[in-house]
Design a protein around this motif. Structure first.
Motif, PDB file in Angstrom:
ATOM      1  N   ALA A 279       0.833  -1.205   0.000  1.00 36.07           N
ATOM      2  CA  ALA A 279       0.000   0.000   0.000  1.00 36.07           C
ATOM      3  C   ALA A 279       0.868   1.255   0.000  1.00 36.07           C
ATOM      4  O   ALA A 279       0.543   2.254  -0.657  1.00 36.07           O
ATOM      5  CB  ALA A 279      -0.934  -0.012   1.212  1.00 36.07           C
ATOM      6  N   CYS A 280       1.978   1.231   0.730  1.00 36.38           N
ATOM      7  CA  CYS A 280       2.921   2.357   0.698  1.00 36.38           C
ATOM      8  C   CYS A 280       3.488   2.546  -0.711  1.00 36.38           C
ATOM      9  O   CYS A 280       3.608   3.678  -1.205  1.00 36.38           O
ATOM     10  CB  CYS A 280       4.062   2.121   1.687  1.00 36.38           C
ATOM     11  SG  CYS A 280       3.623   2.347   3.417  1.00 36.38           S
ATOM     12  N   MET A 281       3.854   1.437  -1.353  1.00 41.42           N
ATOM     13  CA  MET A 281       4.361   1.531  -2.718  1.00 41.42           C
ATOM     14  C   MET A 281       3.297   2.094  -3.660  1.00 41.42           C
ATOM     15  O   MET A 281       3.601   2.861  -4.583  1.00 41.42           O
ATOM     16  CB  MET A 281       4.829   0.159  -3.200  1.00 41.42           C
ATOM     17  CG  MET A 281       5.348   0.153  -4.640  1.00 41.42           C
ATOM     18  SD  MET A 281       6.776   1.261  -4.873  1.00 41.42           S
ATOM     19  CE  MET A 281       8.120   0.216  -4.318  1.00 41.42           C
ATOM     20  N   MET A 282       2.037   1.729  -3.430  1.00 45.71           N
ATOM     21  CA  MET A 282       0.949   2.282  -4.238  1.00 45.71           C
ATOM     22  C   MET A 282       0.926   3.811  -4.119  1.00 45.71           C
ATOM     23  O   MET A 282       0.812   4.516  -5.132  1.00 45.71           O
ATOM     24  CB  MET A 282      -0.381   1.704  -3.764  1.00 45.71           C
ATOM     25  CG  MET A 282      -1.607   2.291  -4.434  1.00 45.71           C
ATOM     26  SD  MET A 282      -3.136   1.898  -3.562  1.00 45.71           S
ATOM     27  CE  MET A 282      -2.970   2.983  -2.127  1.00 45.71           C
ATOM     28  N   SER A 331      19.351   6.502  -0.450  1.00 40.86           N
ATOM     29  CA  SER A 331      19.069   5.065  -0.405  1.00 40.86           C
ATOM     30  C   SER A 331      19.955   4.320   0.590  1.00 40.86           C
ATOM     31  O   SER A 331      19.448   3.557   1.425  1.00 40.86           O
ATOM     32  CB  SER A 331      19.198   4.462  -1.806  1.00 40.86           C
ATOM     33  OG  SER A 331      18.179   4.952  -2.650  1.00 40.86           O
ATOM     34  N   PRO A 332      21.283   4.502   0.568  1.00 46.23           N
ATOM     35  CA  PRO A 332      22.095   3.832   1.588  1.00 46.23           C
ATOM     36  C   PRO A 332      21.753   4.281   3.012  1.00 46.23           C
ATOM     37  O   PRO A 332      21.776   3.477   3.944  1.00 46.23           O
ATOM     38  CB  PRO A 332      23.530   4.234   1.207  1.00 46.23           C
ATOM     39  CG  PRO A 332      23.460   4.552  -0.244  1.00 46.23           C
ATOM     40  CD  PRO A 332      22.115   5.175  -0.443  1.00 46.23           C
ATOM     41  N   ALA A 346      12.370   3.898   8.765  1.00 37.79           N
ATOM     42  CA  ALA A 346      12.845   4.460   7.498  1.00 37.79           C
ATOM     43  C   ALA A 346      11.671   4.886   6.624  1.00 37.79           C
ATOM     44  O   ALA A 346      11.717   5.933   5.959  1.00 37.79           O
ATOM     45  CB  ALA A 346      13.711   3.435   6.771  1.00 37.79           C
ATOM     46  N   ALA A 347      10.594   4.090   6.608  1.00 33.43           N
ATOM     47  CA  ALA A 347       9.417   4.437   5.821  1.00 33.43           C
ATOM     48  C   ALA A 347       8.765   5.718   6.334  1.00 33.43           C
ATOM     49  O   ALA A 347       8.337   6.580   5.556  1.00 33.43           O
ATOM     50  CB  ALA A 347       8.407   3.290   5.848  1.00 33.43           C
ATOM     51  N   LEU A 348       8.696   5.874   7.654  1.00 37.70           N
ATOM     52  CA  LEU A 348       8.115   7.085   8.237  1.00 37.70           C
ATOM     53  C   LEU A 348       8.929   8.325   7.860  1.00 37.70           C
ATOM     54  O   LEU A 348       8.366   9.374   7.507  1.00 37.70           O
ATOM     55  CB  LEU A 348       8.035   6.953   9.757  1.00 37.70           C
ATOM     56  CG  LEU A 348       7.008   5.953  10.300  1.00 37.70           C
ATOM     57  CD1 LEU A 348       7.179   5.769  11.804  1.00 37.70           C
ATOM     58  CD2 LEU A 348       5.592   6.429   9.985  1.00 37.70           C
ATOM     59  N   ILE A 349      10.252   8.195   7.911  1.00 31.17           N
ATOM     60  CA  ILE A 349      11.111   9.327   7.549  1.00 31.17           C
ATOM     61  C   ILE A 349      10.936   9.669   6.069  1.00 31.17           C
ATOM     62  O   ILE A 349      10.772  10.841   5.696  1.00 31.17           O
ATOM     63  CB  ILE A 349      12.579   9.007   7.858  1.00 31.17           C
ATOM     64  CG1 ILE A 349      12.789   8.875   9.369  1.00 31.17           C
ATOM     65  CG2 ILE A 349      13.501  10.094   7.293  1.00 31.17           C
ATOM     66  CD1 ILE A 349      14.164   8.362   9.751  1.00 31.17           C
ATOM     67  N   GLY A 350      10.977   8.655   5.206  1.00 27.92           N
ATOM     68  CA  GLY A 350      10.864   8.889   3.772  1.00 27.92           C
ATOM     69  C   GLY A 350       9.537   9.516   3.386  1.00 27.92           C
ATOM     70  O   GLY A 350       9.487  10.475   2.598  1.00 27.92           O
ATOM     71  N   MET A 351       8.442   8.997   3.919  1.00 34.64           N
ATOM     72  CA  MET A 351       7.125   9.539   3.591  1.00 34.64           C
ATOM     73  C   MET A 351       6.967  10.968   4.120  1.00 34.64           C
ATOM     74  O   MET A 351       6.366  11.829   3.463  1.00 34.64           O
ATOM     75  CB  MET A 351       6.033   8.641   4.170  1.00 34.64           C
ATOM     76  CG  MET A 351       5.881   7.313   3.460  1.00 34.64           C
ATOM     77  SD  MET A 351       5.403   7.534   1.724  1.00 34.64           S
ATOM     78  CE  MET A 351       5.217   5.815   1.224  1.00 34.64           C
ATOM     79  N   ALA A 383      13.871   8.324  -2.981  1.00 35.56           N
ATOM     80  CA  ALA A 383      14.823   7.219  -2.842  1.00 35.56           C
ATOM     81  C   ALA A 383      14.781   6.640  -1.429  1.00 35.56           C
ATOM     82  O   ALA A 383      14.848   5.420  -1.241  1.00 35.56           O
ATOM     83  CB  ALA A 383      16.233   7.705  -3.176  1.00 35.56           C
ATOM     84  N   PHE A 384      14.665   7.509  -0.432  1.00 38.44           N
ATOM     85  CA  PHE A 384      14.619   7.065   0.961  1.00 38.44           C
ATOM     86  C   PHE A 384      13.390   6.186   1.197  1.00 38.44           C
ATOM     87  O   PHE A 384      13.472   5.098   1.782  1.00 38.44           O
ATOM     88  CB  PHE A 384      14.584   8.291   1.882  1.00 38.44           C
ATOM     89  CG  PHE A 384      15.081   8.032   3.273  1.00 38.44           C
ATOM     90  CD1 PHE A 384      16.338   8.461   3.663  1.00 38.44           C
ATOM     91  CD2 PHE A 384      14.303   7.355   4.196  1.00 38.44           C
ATOM     92  CE1 PHE A 384      16.809   8.230   4.949  1.00 38.44           C
ATOM     93  CE2 PHE A 384      14.759   7.119   5.482  1.00 38.44           C
ATOM     94  CZ  PHE A 384      16.020   7.562   5.865  1.00 38.44           C
ATOM     95  N   ALA A 385      12.231   6.648   0.728  1.00 36.05           N
ATOM     96  CA  ALA A 385      10.982   5.914   0.951  1.00 36.05           C
ATOM     97  C   ALA A 385      10.941   4.614   0.159  1.00 36.05           C
ATOM     98  O   ALA A 385      10.506   3.569   0.665  1.00 36.05           O
ATOM     99  CB  ALA A 385       9.796   6.795   0.577  1.00 36.05           C
TER     100      ALA A 385
END
Length: 492
Positions: A279-282, A331-332, A346-351, A383-385
């Motif tokens: 769902a995040c990727m969506m 990304s790294p 990491a997902a929370l930071i990227g989003m 890239a982060f997300a």
């Protein structure tokens, strides 16, 4: 006992020292080959309209590529799990190289489109590369390696854009496809020399006929989405294709869920983290992933529209490459955050980055000096997300299903990327300015797009908050421990 013996891939010794560096180089070259296919086609679209004048089917070079990519990503990922990632990766690279040669030698548009379909098999390289990384590297290095693969894909897209443009301008449009062939051949040599052989994992008897039923269903849905702007939502053809695709997918999913040896293991989606990661990727695909389409148009749009910067195609390409440079750091870094704290953080930071940066463009897009740094931060957040989402999938799935799970993720990406492209196209048509017969999006249309992307990222942030939390700092999911990818060395 024999029944308690772990899968061969889990018991393999990880690469060490110099072999690991060469292995990573080969995998990163695979990421470059994967990104070059659609980038080359995008680069030569204007040229193809000149080579095949009056043909409305030129756009099918892109449409056919994305249709094939949605199908091949899942199939190749699954076959990699079953037959070995290295073996399937080499086959995919050979097919992609042949497809590039077919397109380069095409005497008519039909053959050119067929060559583009063959090249779309390169979409399977990403899940296969993820599988190779998980199979050959220690657990603590997997998140960072996933970040490097993501960064290589984004940065190489910019390099290929520039390289293909130079080849096409100085030689011929066929040169772009020959460049893709050369990249694939070099990658084949690197994989054969530097990547250890993968063991066959299963002798399961799979019903490929019914297992592949998702392919025409996905093609029907994606084709209907691609044709919405031409047919309209109320057209019977649009509704019929969507309905047929959805019904076929439902019947297929029932069969795969109940099959003893499914081609695509739908039961993977029953895991909370897997379905939320998809769902995040969506949310990323329908919004932030449209970065290239939006920024490239804005940079090249004439200054008289009071919305664009009037750059040439070459200048825009160089600037787009500069914008994508942020991915080499993002990304790294995302991988390190996932390794230390878990991919959810990491997902929370990227989003969060995507929400803030795209919202800021509503004001920053009026000045080149402000827009470029803002655009670079958008690329950084993307890239982060994206890296975080891949690590979410790897955290939640067994090692022997890495290719299948990341392949399914790519299917979600392909489907919703098409939906997002149509949404952005519609928003850009909302208000326009014209002069001398030329029409371009007005400034308020870009503001609407920036707001739409920020909103989609906000939806992704909400979904990321719903992801299951780790039980403590540094804890890895039990499924990884069971697969021998974390914790102390396992005893037999």
């Amino acid at each position: 006992m024999q029944a308690d013996t772990p899968p061969q891939s889990s018991s393999r010794e990880p690469l060490v020292g110099r072999p690991r560096r060469w292995f990573l180089l080969a995998v990163l070259m695979s990421a470059v080959a994967a990104s070059s296919g659609i980038t080359v086609i995008y680069t030569m679209l204007v040229t193809l309209y000149r080579v095949f004048p009056g043909s409305a089917a030129v756009g099918w070079t892109v449409t056919a590529y994305w249709l094939g990519a949605a199908v091949f990503a899942a199939i190749c990922g699954r076959l990699g799990d079953l037959l070995g990632y290295r073996r399937v990766l080499l086959i995919v690279l050979v097919i992609a190289a042949v497809g590039g040669a077919v397109a380069a030698c095409a005497a008519n548009l039909a053959v050119l489109i067929a060559g583009c379909v063959m090249q779309s098999v390169a979409s399977g390289i990403t899940p296969l590369s993820m599988g190779l990384v998980r199979e050959n590297l220690p657990a603590r290095q997997i998140p960072s390696a996933v970040g490097l693969i993501t960064a290589a894909g984004m940065v190489s897209a910019g390099l290929v854009y520039i390289g293909a443009g130079v080849v096409i301008d100085r030689y011929s449009w066929q040169g772009g496809f020959w460049l893709k062939v050369v990249l694939c051949v070099m990658t084949i040599a690197a994989v054969r020399l530097c990547v250890p052989k993968s063991h066959r994992r299963s002798d399961a008897r799979i019903d490929f006929v019914r297992g592949l039923a998702f392919a025409p269903a996905l093609c029907a849905i994606l084709f209907a989405v691609q044709q919405i702007h031409a047919w309209g939502l109320r057209d019977a053809r649009t509704g019929g294709l969507l309905a047929a695709g959805v019904v076929t997918l439902w019947l297929w999913s029932r069969h795969q869920r109940n099959a003893a040896d499914p081609l695509i293991n739908i039961r993977l989606l029953a895991k909370r983290q897997v379905i939320l990661a998809n769902a995040c990727m969506m949310c990323i695909a329908i919004g932030a992933m449209q970065l290239g389409q939006v920024f490239s148009l804005l940079l090249q749009q004439p200054v008289w529209t009071r919305a664009g910067f009037g750059l040439t195609a070459t200048q825009a390409g160089l600037l787009m490459f500069t914008i994508n440079i942020g991915a080499t750091l993002a990304s790294p870094w995302s991988g390190r955050v996932a390794a230390r704290y878990a991919a959810r953080q990491a997902a929370l930071i990227g989003m969060s980055m995507l929400v803030l940066t795209w919202a800021s463009l509503i004001l920053l897009h009026r000045s080149m000096l402000l827009f470029v740094p803002g655009a670079m931060l958008c690329s950084f957040g993307l890239a982060f997300a994206q890296t975080a989402v891949y690590n979410l999938i790897i955290e939640a799935t067994p090692a022997e299903q890495t290719g299948e799970a990341t392949g399914l993720l790519y299917v979600f990406f392909s489907c919703f990327f098409a939906v997002g492209a149509q949404a952005v196209f519609t928003l850009l048509q909302g208000a326009s300015v014209s002069e001398g017969g030329a029409s371009f999006p007005a400034g308020q249309s870009y503001v609407a797009v920036f707001g739409y992307v920020a909103g989609s990222a906000l939806a992704g942030l909400v979904i990321a908050y719903a992801l299951p939390k780790q039980r403590g700092p540094g804890h890895r999911p039990s499924v990884l421990e069971g697969a021998g990818l974390s914790g102390p060395a396992r005893t037999r």
